[in-house]
Design an enzyme around this catalytic site. Structure first.
Site, PDB file in Angstrom:
ATOM      1  N   GLU A  63       0.878  -1.007  -0.530  1.00  0.00           N
ATOM      2  CA  GLU A  63      -0.245  -0.037   0.265  1.00  0.00           C
ATOM      3  C   GLU A  63       1.206   1.242   0.100  1.00  0.00           C
ATOM      4  O   GLU A  63       0.926   1.839   0.377  1.00  0.00           O
ATOM      5  CB  GLU A  63      -1.072  -0.014   0.530  1.00  0.00           C
ATOM      6  CG  GLU A  63      -2.000  -0.662   1.519  1.00  0.00           C
ATOM      7  CD  GLU A  63      -2.987  -0.630   2.125  1.00  0.00           C
ATOM      8  OE1 GLU A  63      -2.676  -0.177   3.511  1.00  0.00           O
ATOM      9  OE2 GLU A  63      -3.813  -1.504   2.036  1.00  0.00           O
TER      10      GLU A  63
ATOM     11  N   CYS B  33       6.702  12.475   0.546  1.00  0.00           N
ATOM     12  CA  CYS B  33       7.823  13.306   1.301  1.00  0.00           C
ATOM     13  C   CYS B  33       8.052  14.619   0.658  1.00  0.00           C
ATOM     14  O   CYS B  33       8.151  14.890  -0.533  1.00  0.00           O
ATOM     15  CB  CYS B  33       9.685  12.109   0.651  1.00  0.00           C
ATOM     16  SG  CYS B  33      11.097  13.160   1.930  1.00  0.00           S
TER      17      CYS B  33
ATOM     18  N   CYS C 131      11.082  16.028   1.890  1.00  0.00           N
ATOM     19  CA  CYS C 131      12.523  16.401   2.127  1.00  0.00           C
ATOM     20  C   CYS C 131      13.097  17.161   1.340  1.00  0.00           C
ATOM     21  O   CYS C 131      12.882  16.794   0.150  1.00  0.00           O
ATOM     22  CB  CYS C 131      13.360  14.735   3.074  1.00  0.00           C
ATOM     23  SG  CYS C 131      13.622  14.108   1.265  1.00  0.00           S
TER      24      CYS C 131
ATOM     25  N   CYS D  28      13.719  15.123  -1.997  1.00  0.00           N
ATOM     26  CA  CYS D  28      12.820  14.789  -2.475  1.00  0.00           C
ATOM     27  C   CYS D  28      12.165  16.135  -3.429  1.00  0.00           C
ATOM     28  O   CYS D  28      11.737  16.394  -4.775  1.00  0.00           O
ATOM     29  CB  CYS D  28      11.086  14.558  -2.001  1.00  0.00           C
ATOM     30  SG  CYS D  28      11.180  12.963  -1.569  1.00  0.00           S
TER      31      CYS D  28
ATOM     32  N   GLU E  11      -5.862  -8.265  -0.086  1.00  0.00           N
ATOM     33  CA  GLU E  11      -6.523  -8.503   1.469  1.00  0.00           C
ATOM     34  C   GLU E  11      -7.865  -8.186   1.971  1.00  0.00           C
ATOM     35  O   GLU E  11      -8.572  -6.761   0.763  1.00  0.00           O
ATOM     36  CB  GLU E  11      -5.778  -7.126   2.549  1.00  0.00           C
ATOM     37  CG  GLU E  11      -4.467  -7.626   2.213  1.00  0.00           C
ATOM     38  CD  GLU E  11      -3.621  -6.563   3.229  1.00  0.00           C
ATOM     39  OE1 GLU E  11      -4.666  -5.315   3.928  1.00  0.00           O
ATOM     40  OE2 GLU E  11      -1.756  -5.918   2.703  1.00  0.00           O
TER      41      GLU E  11
ATOM     42  N   GLN F  63      -3.743  -5.331  17.456  1.00  0.00           N
ATOM     43  CA  GLN F  63      -4.449  -6.129  18.379  1.00  0.00           C
ATOM     44  C   GLN F  63      -6.001  -6.405  18.436  1.00  0.00           C
ATOM     45  O   GLN F  63      -6.637  -7.880  18.202  1.00  0.00           O
ATOM     46  CB  GLN F  63      -4.405  -5.953  19.627  1.00  0.00           C
ATOM     47  CG  GLN F  63      -2.756  -6.018  20.535  1.00  0.00           C
ATOM     48  CD  GLN F  63      -2.148  -5.495  21.461  1.00  0.00           C
ATOM     49  OE1 GLN F  63      -2.718  -4.010  21.429  1.00  0.00           O
ATOM     50  NE2 GLN F  63      -1.777  -6.187  22.816  1.00  0.00           N
ATOM     51  N   TYR F  64      -6.606  -5.572  17.633  1.00  0.00           N
ATOM     52  CA  TYR F  64      -8.044  -5.524  17.720  1.00  0.00           C
ATOM     53  C   TYR F  64      -9.039  -6.156  16.544  1.00  0.00           C
ATOM     54  O   TYR F  64      -9.685  -6.298  16.484  1.00  0.00           O
ATOM     55  CB  TYR F  64      -9.160  -4.310  17.946  1.00  0.00           C
ATOM     56  CG  TYR F  64      -9.007  -3.911  19.782  1.00  0.00           C
ATOM     57  CD1 TYR F  64      -9.619  -4.973  20.343  1.00  0.00           C
ATOM     58  CD2 TYR F  64      -8.073  -3.696  20.097  1.00  0.00           C
ATOM     59  CE1 TYR F  64      -9.588  -4.521  21.573  1.00  0.00           C
ATOM     60  CE2 TYR F  64      -7.807  -3.435  21.951  1.00  0.00           C
ATOM     61  CZ  TYR F  64      -9.169  -3.460  22.363  1.00  0.00           C
ATOM     62  OH  TYR F  64      -8.834  -3.408  23.760  1.00  0.00           O
TER      63      TYR F  64
HETATM   64  C1  GLA Z   1      -3.742  -2.456   5.381  1.00  0.00           C
HETATM   65  C2  GLA Z   1      -2.305  -3.313   5.819  1.00  0.00           C
HETATM   66  C3  GLA Z   1      -2.366  -3.837   6.337  1.00  0.00           C
HETATM   67  C4  GLA Z   1      -3.471  -4.613   7.636  1.00  0.00           C
HETATM   68  C5  GLA Z   1      -4.742  -3.770   6.832  1.00  0.00           C
HETATM   69  C6  GLA Z   1      -5.301  -3.557   8.264  1.00  0.00           C
HETATM   70  O1  GLA Z   1      -4.766  -2.798   4.419  1.00  0.00           O
HETATM   71  O2  GLA Z   1      -2.230  -3.188   4.649  1.00  0.00           O
HETATM   72  O3  GLA Z   1      -1.250  -4.804   6.555  1.00  0.00           O
HETATM   73  O4  GLA Z   1      -2.466  -3.178   8.020  1.00  0.00           O
HETATM   74  O5  GLA Z   1      -4.531  -2.960   6.241  1.00  0.00           O
HETATM   75  O6  GLA Z   1      -6.980  -3.705   7.486  1.00  0.00           O
HETATM   76 ZN    ZN Z   2      12.130  12.406   0.317  1.00  0.00          ZN
END
Ligand code: GLA
Ligand code: ZN
Length: 663
Positions: free
Chosen positions: A152, A157, A159, A162, A301, A350-351
């Site tokens: 993702e 940036c 800096c 850049c 995902e 964690q959640y």
């Molecule tokens: C993104 C990231 C994953 C994870 C999910 C959680 O899509 O690519 O690593 O953090 O979000 O929803």
């Molecule tokens: Zn930069």
């Protein structure tokens, strides 16, 4: 037009798995549960840099090789991610210049993600080294079927490196400052630049040309960074092994068509987040991702019941993941992977939903995935090498989106909402529609809709005109053909280079405080947010479809929608941002005139998608998006591959699906 060369040989289901979070004794039970759920693939390693290269140049891939091998014994294949979204602490400590700088000039901290400078040569070298070392080790491993670069991309940036790169980029685009100054009208507010170093990196609002070029610069930066890794990996790969990147839905930080060019397939991360799935919106996103390569794609995902980052992380309903999965497949997904398999004890997420909780036991949601795994296995053979049909195409333009979002003119004018305003009437009628770049070929479609094509180049306009002249139906909408590719106003009225094809032009445009009546033959509606006053240029061949009613001094009685008989085709020019009912009525007329029929007639809330094989064989995918049962009557006899039954009608359970071929 349909390209199946990179589509996998089966429909895949799986998850992101992080063996590095667990001791090796835990793997066996995880893998047993994966296999029981029908998994065919996992994605590994995309955040495992510190485990794979614990010190500079010292690689440790043995654990990863053991994980891949154990998964393979359970007939689960691997996609490997390069870990560059999460640099290790030794790297950012030794080379602090690799850390990104935010808009306010602050260097980022270690320990979150994507905190690297995308243009840092030191970072490029480190990325090349780890990606290359991974590919050397696993590029010909028969269990590794694909590669994901980074994770993702998103962060711009600010800096110094850049900034210098930005100036170099502008120099290569404009050649000399005189050209840049002219095309950006920099005499305005005395912005005139006398050397390249004077050009700022925009923070907040700025000159429209500068704003647009900065987005293109971010595109260029990530394309280059991605290419650095692709070049390090590709030479080590066995034939047929593909490379992808996992994009994010509506994210518009860079031009995804450009980033997709060097990839073999596109993939994306699809999360409902808070609330409920609206299948017209998610369908548009799937279609957009499919359009990046005009190829089937992966959902790399998706949410195992719930996320952790929304303001309310509500879960899906029982069975709902099935509807979401078949919807994706209907729109051209060939893989469906949950993020993530198991809840780590700590770390920032964690959640988040998982299939297996911190105790190692399956969560209730697991049973839904297990059922889906079995269904994917049954339907995989019939879906191999099939791609979604498309009678219509919508153009999705990053340039236009950026140009409009920077200058909305009406606070409620949202490019995405306006886009969906045209996609939805097609989606709810089961009209097969592709979403493509304004630079993509148009042959094969009966209808092309160009929502808010604000930035319009002459070649794009020529292709659209030619499409209509040759018999296509073209729909132009608001704000179209206003800007050139430096985000300057075109020296002619809207729709710019498309005026001849449209047979009409925009005399003026108005941001609306109050709705204005619009009257057509057959329906009455309202214009809201935006109204354009159209003037017919070719009165002989142009029909005024709708006029504004009273209520707005400049619009009253003026043409709101026109249609021009142009060559063998028709060009609609829709100058009013219609209310939903009127928009629907207009789209019904356009679809009828263009001779476009639904894939199948279904009750409201049940979607039908069509995938077609190279040999012409058709596979219908039906999805019940609602939480009530639905009955669908078929016009033919079909085999439902989910249960092997021969049927002429279907009782779809809540969130139920069917995969049909004619018998
Ligand atoms: C993104 C990231 C994953 C994870 C999910 C959680 O899509 O690519 O690593 O953090 O979000 O929803
Ligand atoms: Zn930069």
């Amino acid at each position: 037009m349909q390209d199946t060369s990179s589509t996998p040989r089966r429909l895949h289901i799986g998850a992101a798995y992080y063996p590095e979070h667990w001791s090796e004794e835990d793997w066996a039970e995880d893998i047993r549960l994966m296999r029981a759920a029908g998994f065919t693939v996992v994605r590994l390693a995309e955040f495992a840099w510190s485990s794979m290269e614990p010190a500079e140049g010292q690689f440790n891939f043995d654990w990863l090789e053991r994980a891949i091998a154990q998964l393979s014994e359970a007939e689960i294949l691997t996609v490997l991610g390069t870990p560059t979204a999460a640099p290790p602490a030794w790297l950012t400590q030794t080379y602090p210049q690799t850390l990104a700088t935010d808009e306010n000039g602050r260097r980022l901290q270690h320990g979150n993600r994507c905190h690297y400078c995308v243009n840092s040569p030191t970072y490029h070298a480190a990325a090349r080294r780890i990606a290359g070392a991974m590919a050397e080790r696993f590029g010909k491993n028969p269990d590794v079927i694909g590669w994901q670069i980074d994770n993702e991309f998103w962060r711009p940036c600010y800096c110094e490196i850049c900034q210098v790169e930005f100036h170099r980029f502008l120099q290569s685009r404009y050649g000399d400052l005189e050209t840049l100054n002219r095309r950006w009208s920099t005499a305005y507010w005395s912005q005139t630049y006398f050397n390249w170093e004077q050009i700022p990196v925009p923070r907040g609002n700025h000159n429209p040309g500068l704003m647009l070029e900065h987005k293109r610069f971010i595109t260029h930066s990530y394309t280059h960074f991605q290419k650095t890794q692709i070049d390090a990996i590709r030479p080590h790969l066995a034939p047929g092994i593909w490379i992808t990147h996992n994009f994010m839905g509506w994210f518009d930080g860079f031009d995804h068509y450009d980033l997709s060019q060097e990839l073999d397939i596109a993939s994306w991360d699809w999360y409902v987040g808070m609330g409920r799935n609206d299948y017209a919106i998610s369908g548009a996103m799937h279609a957009i991702v499919r359009g990046y390569k005009n190829r089937n794609f992966w959902v790399m995902e998706t949410q195992p019941n719930q996320v952790n980052w929304a303001s309310i992380n509500n879960s899906l309903e029982p069975g709902e993941t099935r509807a979401l999965a078949w919807h994706a497949v209907g729109h051209g997904a060939d893989a469906w992977l949950y993020w993530q398999w198991r809840s780590a004890y700590s770390g920032q997420e964690q959640y988040h939903g998982t299939l297996v909780d911190q105790s190692g036991q399956p969560r209730p949601f697991y049973s839904d995935v297990k059922a889906l795994g079995a269904d994917f296995a049954k339907c995989s053979p019939v879906l191999i090498d099939t791609v979604p049909a498309a009678q219509a195409a919508l153009l999705y333009s990053f340039d236009s989106r950026w140009a409009i979002q920077n200058q909305r003119h009406h606070r409620d004018f949202d490019y995405v909402k306006h886009f969906v305003h045209y996609y939805r009437p097609l989606a709810i009628r089961n009209i097969s529609a592709a979403v493509i770049s304004p630079d993509a070929p148009l042959d094969g479609y009966k209808l092309v809709v160009a929502p808010a094509l604000n930035v319009l180049t002459e070649p794009q306009a020529n292709a659209l005109s030619e499409f209509a002249r040759a018999g296509g139906h073209l729909v132009l909408t608001l704000r179209t053909g206003m800007k050139d590719d430096a985000n300057a106003l075109l020296p002619m009225r809207q729709p710019g280079w498309l005026r001849e094809a449209a047979g009409a032009e925009v005399e003026d445009y108005y941001a609306l405080l109050e709705p204005v009546a619009v009257q057509a033959e057959g329906w009455d509606g309202r214009a809201q947010i935006w109204g354009e006053r159209l003037k017919v240029l070719d009165s002989e061949n142009t029909h005024v479809v709708a006029r504004y009613g009273a209520g707005h001094g400049w619009l009253a009685g003026q043409a709101a929608i026109t249609v021009h008989n142009y060559g063998a085709g028709k060009v609609y020019f829709v100058g009013a941002y219609l209310d939903d009912a009127a928009q629907d009525a207009l789209c019904v007329t356009i679809l009828r005139e263009a001779g476009i029929h639904p894939v199948l007639e279904t009750p409201a809330g049940v979607e039908a998608c069509l995938r077609v094989g190279a040999d012409g064989h058709e596979v219908f995918i039906l999805i019940n998006h609602g939480n009530a049962s639905q009955t669908v009557w078929l016009p033919w006899q079909a085999c439902n591959h989910l249960n092997g039954q021969i049927v002429t009608h279907l009782a779809l359970e809540p969130y139920g699906a069917a995969v049909l071929t004619l018998v």
